[in-house]
Write an enzyme that holds these catalytic residues in place. Structure first.
Site, PDB file in Angstrom:
ATOM      1  N   HIS A 290       0.850  -1.202   0.000  1.00 36.93           N
ATOM      2  CA  HIS A 290       0.000   0.000   0.000  1.00 36.93           C
ATOM      3  C   HIS A 290       0.883   1.249   0.000  1.00 36.93           C
ATOM      4  O   HIS A 290       1.256   1.768   1.052  1.00 36.93           O
ATOM      5  CB  HIS A 290      -0.923  -0.017   1.231  1.00 36.93           C
ATOM      6  CG  HIS A 290      -1.961   1.068   1.239  1.00 36.93           C
ATOM      7  ND1 HIS A 290      -3.287   0.835   1.553  1.00 36.93           N
ATOM      8  CD2 HIS A 290      -1.885   2.399   0.989  1.00 36.93           C
ATOM      9  CE1 HIS A 290      -3.966   1.960   1.489  1.00 36.93           C
ATOM     10  NE2 HIS A 290      -3.135   2.940   1.157  1.00 36.93           N
TER      11      HIS A 290
ATOM     12  N   ASN B  60       2.622   9.496  -5.489  1.00 32.73           N
ATOM     13  CA  ASN B  60       2.961  10.907  -5.244  1.00 32.73           C
ATOM     14  C   ASN B  60       3.129  11.261  -3.771  1.00 32.73           C
ATOM     15  O   ASN B  60       3.709  12.293  -3.453  1.00 32.73           O
ATOM     16  CB  ASN B  60       1.935  11.829  -5.921  1.00 32.73           C
ATOM     17  CG  ASN B  60       2.219  11.935  -7.412  1.00 32.73           C
ATOM     18  OD1 ASN B  60       3.140  12.634  -7.830  1.00 32.73           O
ATOM     19  ND2 ASN B  60       1.480  11.200  -8.221  1.00 32.73           N
TER      20      ASN B  60
ATOM     21  N   HIS C 228       1.763  17.027  -6.732  1.00 29.28           N
ATOM     22  CA  HIS C 228       1.098  17.080  -8.040  1.00 29.28           C
ATOM     23  C   HIS C 228       1.532  18.320  -8.833  1.00 29.28           C
ATOM     24  O   HIS C 228       1.665  18.269 -10.050  1.00 29.28           O
ATOM     25  CB  HIS C 228      -0.429  17.075  -7.855  1.00 29.28           C
ATOM     26  CG  HIS C 228      -0.952  15.749  -7.369  1.00 29.28           C
ATOM     27  ND1 HIS C 228      -2.168  15.591  -6.752  1.00 29.28           N
ATOM     28  CD2 HIS C 228      -0.400  14.505  -7.406  1.00 29.28           C
ATOM     29  CE1 HIS C 228      -2.351  14.318  -6.438  1.00 29.28           C
ATOM     30  NE2 HIS C 228      -1.285  13.642  -6.825  1.00 29.28           N
TER      31      HIS C 228
ATOM     32  N   GLY D 136      -8.602   8.387  -2.276  1.00 29.89           N
ATOM     33  CA  GLY D 136      -9.085   9.769  -2.264  1.00 29.89           C
ATOM     34  C   GLY D 136      -9.718  10.105  -0.922  1.00 29.89           C
ATOM     35  O   GLY D 136      -9.896   9.232  -0.064  1.00 29.89           O
TER      36      GLY D 136
ATOM     37  N   HIS E 151      -9.705   1.394  -0.242  1.00 29.86           N
ATOM     38  CA  HIS E 151      -9.641   2.059   1.062  1.00 29.86           C
ATOM     39  C   HIS E 151     -11.013   1.903   1.714  1.00 29.86           C
ATOM     40  O   HIS E 151     -12.035   2.075   1.037  1.00 29.86           O
ATOM     41  CB  HIS E 151      -9.327   3.544   0.898  1.00 29.86           C
ATOM     42  CG  HIS E 151      -7.899   3.827   0.581  1.00 29.86           C
ATOM     43  ND1 HIS E 151      -7.282   3.384  -0.552  1.00 29.86           N
ATOM     44  CD2 HIS E 151      -6.951   4.505   1.280  1.00 29.86           C
ATOM     45  CE1 HIS E 151      -6.019   3.790  -0.562  1.00 29.86           C
ATOM     46  NE2 HIS E 151      -5.789   4.471   0.549  1.00 29.86           N
TER      47      HIS E 151
ATOM     48  N   GLU F 171     -11.871   4.703   6.604  1.00 34.02           N
ATOM     49  CA  GLU F 171     -10.898   5.662   7.158  1.00 34.02           C
ATOM     50  C   GLU F 171     -11.614   6.666   8.051  1.00 34.02           C
ATOM     51  O   GLU F 171     -11.037   7.213   8.978  1.00 34.02           O
ATOM     52  CB  GLU F 171     -10.199   6.422   6.026  1.00 34.02           C
ATOM     53  CG  GLU F 171      -9.060   5.679   5.397  1.00 34.02           C
ATOM     54  CD  GLU F 171      -8.383   6.537   4.341  1.00 34.02           C
ATOM     55  OE1 GLU F 171      -8.916   6.601   3.217  1.00 34.02           O
ATOM     56  OE2 GLU F 171      -7.345   7.134   4.645  1.00 34.02           O
TER      57      GLU F 171
ATOM     58  N   ASP G 213       2.040   6.682   2.471  1.00 29.28           N
ATOM     59  CA  ASP G 213       2.713   7.802   1.790  1.00 29.28           C
ATOM     60  C   ASP G 213       4.004   8.062   2.569  1.00 29.28           C
ATOM     61  O   ASP G 213       4.030   8.909   3.461  1.00 29.28           O
ATOM     62  CB  ASP G 213       1.818   9.045   1.832  1.00 29.28           C
ATOM     63  CG  ASP G 213       0.471   8.800   1.163  1.00 29.28           C
ATOM     64  OD1 ASP G 213       0.409   8.851  -0.072  1.00 29.28           O
ATOM     65  OD2 ASP G 213      -0.521   8.537   1.880  1.00 29.28           O
TER      66      ASP G 213
HETATM   67  P1  IMP Z   1      -1.124   9.646  -6.493  1.00 30.04           P
HETATM   68  O1  IMP Z   1      -2.358   8.842  -6.727  1.00 30.04           O
HETATM   69  O2  IMP Z   1       0.130   8.967  -6.963  1.00 30.04           O
HETATM   70  O3  IMP Z   1      -1.256  11.031  -7.020  1.00 30.04           O
HETATM   71  O4  IMP Z   1      -0.918   9.740  -4.893  1.00 30.04           O
HETATM   72  C1  IMP Z   1      -1.554  10.686  -4.075  1.00 30.04           C
HETATM   73  C2  IMP Z   1      -3.042  10.399  -4.002  1.00 30.04           C
HETATM   74  O5  IMP Z   1      -3.274   9.155  -3.317  1.00 30.04           O
HETATM   75  C3  IMP Z   1      -3.842  11.408  -3.172  1.00 30.04           C
HETATM   76  O6  IMP Z   1      -4.197  12.523  -3.945  1.00 30.04           O
HETATM   77  C4  IMP Z   1      -5.052  10.602  -2.734  1.00 30.04           C
HETATM   78  O7  IMP Z   1      -6.038  10.555  -3.734  1.00 30.04           O
HETATM   79  C5  IMP Z   1      -4.485   9.208  -2.574  1.00 30.04           C
HETATM   80  N1  IMP Z   1      -4.157   8.931  -1.152  1.00 30.04           N
HETATM   81  C6  IMP Z   1      -2.969   9.008  -0.560  1.00 30.04           C
HETATM   82  N2  IMP Z   1      -3.066   8.673   0.743  1.00 30.04           N
HETATM   83  C7  IMP Z   1      -4.358   8.368   0.960  1.00 30.04           C
HETATM   84  C8  IMP Z   1      -5.103   7.922   2.095  1.00 30.04           C
HETATM   85  O8  IMP Z   1      -4.602   7.720   3.219  1.00 30.04           O
HETATM   86  N3  IMP Z   1      -6.433   7.726   1.907  1.00 30.04           N
HETATM   87  C9  IMP Z   1      -7.048   7.894   0.716  1.00 30.04           C
HETATM   88  N4  IMP Z   1      -6.377   8.303  -0.371  1.00 30.04           N
HETATM   89  C10 IMP Z   1      -5.063   8.519  -0.258  1.00 30.04           C
HETATM   90 ZN    ZN Z   2      -3.796   4.930   1.165  1.00 34.31          ZN
END
Ligand code: IMP
Ligand code: ZN
Length: 336
Positions: free
Chosen positions: A17, A21, A62, A168, A193, A196, A278
């Site tokens: 997980h 980004n 982003h 998201g 997810h 949460e 992350d």
């Molecule tokens: P990306 O999809 O590579 O741009 O990674 C960042 C994105 O992952 C964020 O804009 C969220 O949509 C999603 N994201 C990251 N961490 C979480 C979380 O803990 N819960 C839900 N969505 C997450």
């Molecule tokens: Zn996540």
């Protein structure tokens, strides 16, 4: 403490997980930041931050990662980071992004795939797969587009594009379960997810849908605003849960380690794996997450390795790949 971390660093680990980004190191972001994004110093979440505010932080990455070459470079550097942390299998998830006149969603996806291909030559000791994310807050049109892309790229690159991630801001949008069904019918695995934030009706729908894996599952136990029925339903389903401890503590979805859902699921012998979510935003590594499990939940070295081994079963790798990963973990020797 230091010794425990060193041990955790040596254990061959499985990361299931990780959002692309949110995982790009601050150093890499600074290198890629040719637009001088002024908010960079506030990037990393260092103390408790409300979940809603955490989602603002992703916008910084982003803004910086704003063309195909940067997507490629960022992906490669994230893979390298995990490789250096002794992660032997990584499932990276990312939301395809379109920037007018610069990048289509397809080009975004292809840039990630290219980086994974390069990594397979540069860092052959880490096996990497790609889950395409659907942002629940971005509406049905966007969700449909991402799911159709996921199906297309799964057909073109079945060895890399293996699944779909529903993510998201959990306080917005919806789970798009009828669309996820299309992806599942096309052979993609689903990681969603779940819980949460407290939302028992949606949790019930997601559990009935039976994704291949679930993220977080915080507010399911009755002590955490869920219910006995949901908790029992989840245990019966045996759906593996990805637990991201630091992420939950820093985003304040649980108040402290003693209240974390890990306690309930581990005691119930439910399938779980440990993940970073992350790693850059939460200033962690998978080794640090293992160390937290050891320190706060009192797991022995043997139990940690057992967790690592079990995570192989929950991965979206092929059976052959799983067998190779198991061998690497089983061959890991250490002193008790
Ligand atoms: P990306 O999809 O590579 O741009 O990674 C960042 C994105 O992952 C964020 O804009 C969220 O949509 C999603 N994201 C990251 N961490 C979480 C979380 O803990 N819960 C839900 N969505 C997450
Ligand atoms: Zn996540």
């Amino acid at each position: 403490m230091e010794e425990e971390l060193q041990f955790c660093e040596k254990v061959p680990k499985i990361e299931l997980h990780a959002h692309l980004n949110g995982s790009i190191s601050l150093e890499k972001l600074k290198l890629l930041n040719d637009n001088d994004v002024p908010t960079l110093p506030q990037y990393e979440i260092t103390s408790s931050t409300p979940l809603k505010q955490c989602f603002e932080v992703f916008k910084i990455a982003h803004t910086i990662v704003n063309n195909p070459l940067k997507v490629y470079e960022a992906t490669l550097s994230v893979i390298e980071d995990f490789y250096k942390d002794n992660v032997i299998y990584l499932e990276l998830r990312s939301t395809p992004r379109m920037i007018p006149d610069i990048m289509t969603k397809d080009v975004y996806i292809e840039s990630v795939i290219k980086a994974i291909q390069t990594a397979s030559l540069t860092f052959p000791k880490i096996l990497v797969k790609f889950l395409i994310s659907v942002n629940r807050a971005h509406g049905i049109e966007n969700a449909t587009e991402n799911i159709l892309s996921a199906i297309k790229y799964h057909e073109m690159y079945p060895e890399y594009v293996v699944g779909l991630d529903l993510s998201g801001d959990p306080s917005e949008g919806e789970a798009f379960l009828h669309l996820l069904e299309r992806a599942r019918n096309a052979g993609l695995k689903i990681a969603a997810h779940c819980a949460e934030v407290p939302n028992n009706d949606e949790v019930e729908d997601i559990l009935n849908f039976k994704p291949d894996r679930l993220g977080h599952c915080t507010h399911i136990h009755p002590d955490l605003n869920g219910s006995n029925e949901l908790f029992e339903q989840l245990l019966t389903s045996k759906i593996p849960i990805e637990l991201c401890i630091t992420s939950n503590i820093k985003c304040q979805t649980v108040s402290d380690y003693s209240k974390h859902q890990f306690n309930y699921f581990y005691k119930a012998n439910h399938p779980i794996c440990i993940a970073t979510d992350d790693k850059s935003v939460f200033n962690t590594t998978l080794s640090k997450e293992f160390q937290i499990i050891k320190t706060h939940f009192k797991l022995s070295s043997k139990e940690l390795i057992k967790l690592s081994l079990a995570a192989v079963d929950y991965s979206f790798a092929t059976n052959n790949e799983k067998e190779k990963l198991r061998q690497i973990i089983k061959n890991f020797t250490y002193l008790e």
